[in-house]
Scaffold this motif. Structure first.
Motif, mmCIF file in Angstrom:
data_model
loop_
_atom_site.group_PDB
_atom_site.id
_atom_site.type_symbol
_atom_site.label_atom_id
_atom_site.label_comp_id
_atom_site.label_asym_id
_atom_site.label_seq_id
_atom_site.Cartn_x
_atom_site.Cartn_y
_atom_site.Cartn_z
ATOM 1 N N UNK A 191 0.830 -1.204 0.000
ATOM 2 C CA UNK A 191 0.000 0.000 0.000
ATOM 3 C C UNK A 191 0.866 1.255 0.000
ATOM 4 N N UNK A 192 0.500 2.182 -0.866
ATOM 5 C CA UNK A 192 1.142 3.490 -0.871
ATOM 6 C C UNK A 192 0.035 4.504 -0.639
ATOM 7 N N UNK A 193 0.157 5.214 0.495
ATOM 8 C CA UNK A 193 -0.980 5.938 1.040
ATOM 9 C C UNK A 193 -0.662 7.422 1.196
ATOM 10 N N UNK A 194 -1.485 8.271 0.609
ATOM 11 C CA UNK A 194 -1.380 9.713 0.846
ATOM 12 C C UNK A 194 -2.403 10.070 1.907
ATOM 13 N N UNK A 195 -1.996 10.809 2.914
ATOM 14 C CA UNK A 195 -2.927 11.147 3.989
ATOM 15 C C UNK A 195 -2.736 12.548 4.547
ATOM 16 N N UNK A 196 -3.863 13.191 4.835
ATOM 17 C CA UNK A 196 -3.838 14.409 5.650
ATOM 18 C C UNK A 196 -3.823 14.006 7.113
ATOM 19 N N UNK A 197 -4.466 12.896 7.353
ATOM 20 C CA UNK A 197 -4.589 12.374 8.704
ATOM 21 C C UNK A 197 -3.271 11.708 9.105
ATOM 22 N N UNK A 198 -2.246 12.561 9.344
ATOM 23 C CA UNK A 198 -0.870 12.064 9.459
ATOM 24 C C UNK A 198 -0.681 11.111 10.637
ATOM 25 N N UNK A 199 -1.385 11.371 11.712
ATOM 26 C CA UNK A 199 -1.187 10.553 12.906
ATOM 27 C C UNK A 199 -1.540 9.093 12.633
ATOM 28 N N UNK A 200 -2.761 8.875 12.113
ATOM 29 C CA UNK A 200 -3.185 7.508 11.824
ATOM 30 C C UNK A 200 -2.307 6.869 10.759
ATOM 31 N N UNK A 201 -1.991 7.653 9.743
ATOM 32 C CA UNK A 201 -1.222 7.114 8.628
ATOM 33 C C UNK A 201 0.164 6.668 9.089
ATOM 34 N N UNK A 202 0.816 7.509 9.858
ATOM 35 C CA UNK A 202 2.173 7.173 10.290
ATOM 36 C C UNK A 202 2.172 6.017 11.284
ATOM 37 N N UNK A 203 1.108 5.923 12.068
ATOM 38 C CA UNK A 203 1.017 4.793 12.988
ATOM 39 C C UNK A 203 0.852 3.475 12.243
ATOM 40 N N UNK A 204 0.116 3.555 11.137
ATOM 41 C CA UNK A 204 -0.160 2.350 10.358
ATOM 42 C C UNK A 204 1.037 1.933 9.508
ATOM 43 N N UNK A 205 1.757 2.939 8.995
ATOM 44 C CA UNK A 205 2.740 2.658 7.947
ATOM 45 C C UNK A 205 4.051 2.110 8.490
ATOM 46 N N UNK A 206 4.699 1.287 7.644
ATOM 47 C CA UNK A 206 6.055 0.864 7.984
ATOM 48 C C UNK A 206 7.020 2.031 7.824
ATOM 49 N N UNK A 207 6.837 2.757 6.734
ATOM 50 C CA UNK A 207 7.721 3.901 6.478
ATOM 51 C C UNK A 207 6.886 5.074 5.995
ATOM 52 N N UNK A 208 7.497 6.251 6.055
ATOM 53 C CA UNK A 208 6.777 7.428 5.582
ATOM 54 C C UNK A 208 7.703 8.410 4.888
ATOM 55 N N UNK A 209 7.108 9.256 4.070
ATOM 56 C CA UNK A 209 7.828 10.350 3.420
ATOM 57 C C UNK A 209 7.082 11.645 3.716
ATOM 58 N N UNK A 210 7.831 12.726 3.826
ATOM 59 C CA UNK A 210 7.205 14.037 3.965
ATOM 60 C C UNK A 210 7.542 14.850 2.728
#
Ligand code: ATP
Ligand code: MG
Lengths: 241, 304
Positions: A191-210
């Protein structure tokens, strides 16, 4: 090291002569959930669409499973089992929920249609109730569920989601994120996920980009980014968690 | 009453032909939002193709009428599809994404090209064939005249009903039909789902042209004459039918076609055949004033 499933390197994208991406490097490994966060207008949706060749990257290279897809027509990219639930949902308004789901399965041979249908209905029972209603008359949240369900109907190996939580009640958001986790762990969906809801997204994701202004400015593990002061200040403080 | 019935039969026949042509206008409009002004001329080309096929078949001595008709139809549909496909490829596709009027101007250009091309290669004079179907059924014997429906009229009406049913089913139920409707509603999303938008648009032109070829063949068999100008007149009528029914709507095109045929037949039958075209366009104007989207057009109510 094995090659990444999706590899975006040095990609620049323009709208006319306005630059939207200025040399973006992102990669997604098989089996990962990766999230991309950034302010409005940063270029997140542009990156999602550039991966699908609409618009095409002006410079740089995008590969999927080792194959160069930078100049490939959009429909051929879709047939490589990459699916997208795009920004704005883009439900076909004058088709029923069922037909929208059939459209999602357009690239499949149809043998798993029935079981796939049951699967997405299990995630979103609401859609089952609305099966014969026209897409354009669904509520915003129902359309969002349909957009995700439609993407799943193509049996993707890689799923791109552009702000799936937009307009949804917190409980539903939680449920969608749970579903993503399940799909990722049990079916190995990447899954490659774009989110405004950064808190949930970062908690879910293995990695993140800003992303800031068409450039990747930070990257790291999901929880690691969540802990960073700059990220908290820019995307979380006063946030919605 | 007898007279009324006879005009009704004539009107339905004419209307069937217009309806078949109108589908091509309405489908192309639905999918790329432009009026394909060359469509009437593709219909004209198909009538000439049918004429040529017919003469060849006569020359080689095939006399079984059903067989001959099927061969003529297939030939006309193939040629017509080829023209429809080519017109889209060379005149419209390169202009996609350019300003709105560009493809319209290009379409008018294609229309002129086709008319002049046929005029040069086939001559400007009217070409005629001897009647293929002579029989008919007398429905009612009147004092002044009999109400008759001829074999070719039956053929036209039945073929139209069958084709329109098949066609509606294709659009409503098959994956090709869904692909077409998805391109109508959101081309970008259709592409994201793996639909080859260019191919779908090409197929739409081909389908419209094939139906026009059926109309062209029927026209030839019904009137027995063709010339290079029939595409213009029939095209304008069929276009009017599509607008009257609600452009973009398939049942609308069929309904509009039938209405135009009926208006024309009744006007010519009860008033004067001089002004039948004026009557058609006057009614179009009136409908559009009160129902700008046509009879079955869709007002946009969805939230998107
Ligand atoms: N079709 C377009 N034509 C011109 N400029 C565009 C177009 N689409 C996007 N842009 C511009 O490109 C930039 C990036 O837009 P993009 O939609 O990728 O941002 P985003 O990060 O997805 O923002 P949001 O969080 O608001 O969805 C913005 O400045 C936007 O105005
Ligand atoms: Mg966006």
């Amino acid at each position: 090291m094995s090659q990444a499933m999706l590899e975006v390197s040095g990609v620049t994208t323009y709208y006319g002569n306005i630059v939207a991406l200025r040399g973006v490097d992102v990669h997604v490994n098989q089996g990962e959930i990766v999230t991309l966060i950034g302010a409005n207008g940063a270029g997140k949706s542009t990156l999602m669409m550039t991966i699908f060749g609409k618009p095409q990257a002006r410079d740089g290279r995008i590969t999927y499973m080792g194959e160069d897809i930078t100049r490939m027509p959009t429909h051929k990219i879709a047939r490589l089992s990459i699916a997208q639930s795009p920004e704005g949902r883009r439900i076909f308004p004058r088709m029923t929920v069922f037909e929208n789901l059939q459209m999602g399965a357009a690239i499949t041979d149809g043998t798993h249609f029935q079981s796939d249908l049951e699967k997405v209905f299990a995630f979103f029972p609401r859609l089952k109730e609305r099966m014969h209603q026209r897409g354009g008359t669904l509520s915003g949240g129902e359309q969002q569920m349909l957009a995700i369900a439609r993407a799943l109907m193509s049996r993707p190996k890689l799923l791109l989601l552009d702000e799936p939580s937009l307009g949804l009640a917190p409980l539903i958001v939680k449920q969608i994120f749970e579903s993503l986790r399940t799909l990722n762990q049990e079916d190995g969906l990447t899954v490659f996920l774009v989110e405004q809801n950064a808190y949930h997204a970062l908690k879910l994701a293995h990695r993140g980009y800003v992303m800031v202004n068409g450039l990747i400015t930070m990257t790291g593990g999901g929880r690691e980014l969540l802990a960073r002061e700059e990220v908290r200040a820019a995307y979380l403080e006063g946030g919605r968690h | 009453m007898d007279y009324f019935l006879q005009q009704l039969i004539n009107g339905l026949t004419l209307g069937s032909i217009y309806g078949l042509i109108a589908i091509g206008y309405t489908m192309v409009y639905g999918i790329i939002g432009m009026i394909n002004f060359a469509h009437g001329d593709v219909f004209m080309v198909s009538a000439f193709s049918a004429l040529i096929a017919f003469l060849v078949i006569l020359a080689v001595g095939i006399t079984a009428v059903p067989l001959a008709l099927v061969m003529v139809l297939i030939f006309a549909m193939l040629i017509s599809s080829l023209y429809g496909w080519t017109v889209e490829r060379i005149a419209y596709r390169p202009l996609r994404g350019s300003f709105r009027l560009a493809p319209l101007i290009s379409a008018i250009g294609m229309s002129i090209v086709l008319q002049n091309y046929i005029q040069i290669v086939q001559g400007a004079r009217v070409k005629a064939i001897q009647p293929v179907f002579t029989g008919g059924i007398t429905l009612h014997e009147g004092d002044l005249f009999d109400v008759r429906i001829s074999t070719i009229q039956i053929l036209i009406i039945v073929t139209t009903i069958v084709l329109m049913t098949v066609f509606s089913l294709i659009v409503a139920k098959t994956s090709l039909g869904r692909a077409q409707r998805s391109c109508e509603q959101d081309q970008k999303m259709a592409a994201l789902l793996g639909i080859d938008v260019d191919r779908t648009i090409s197929l739409t032109f081909v389908m419209g042209a094939a139906l026009a070829a059926v109309a062209g063949t029927m026209f030839l068999m019904y009137y027995g004459v063709v010339d290079f100008f029939i595409g213009f007149i029939a095209g304008v009528k069929a276009f009017t039918a599509a607008v009257l029914g609600g452009i973009g709507s398939l049942p609308g095109a069929m309904l509009g076609g039938l209405l135009i045929g009926l208006i024309e037949a009744f006007w010519a039958g009860y008033f004067s055949s001089e002004y039948k075209d004026v009557a058609v366009f006057a009614i179009l104007a009136i409908v559009l004033i009160f129902l700008p989207t046509g009879l079955l057009g869709k007002p946009e109510v969805e939230k998107v």
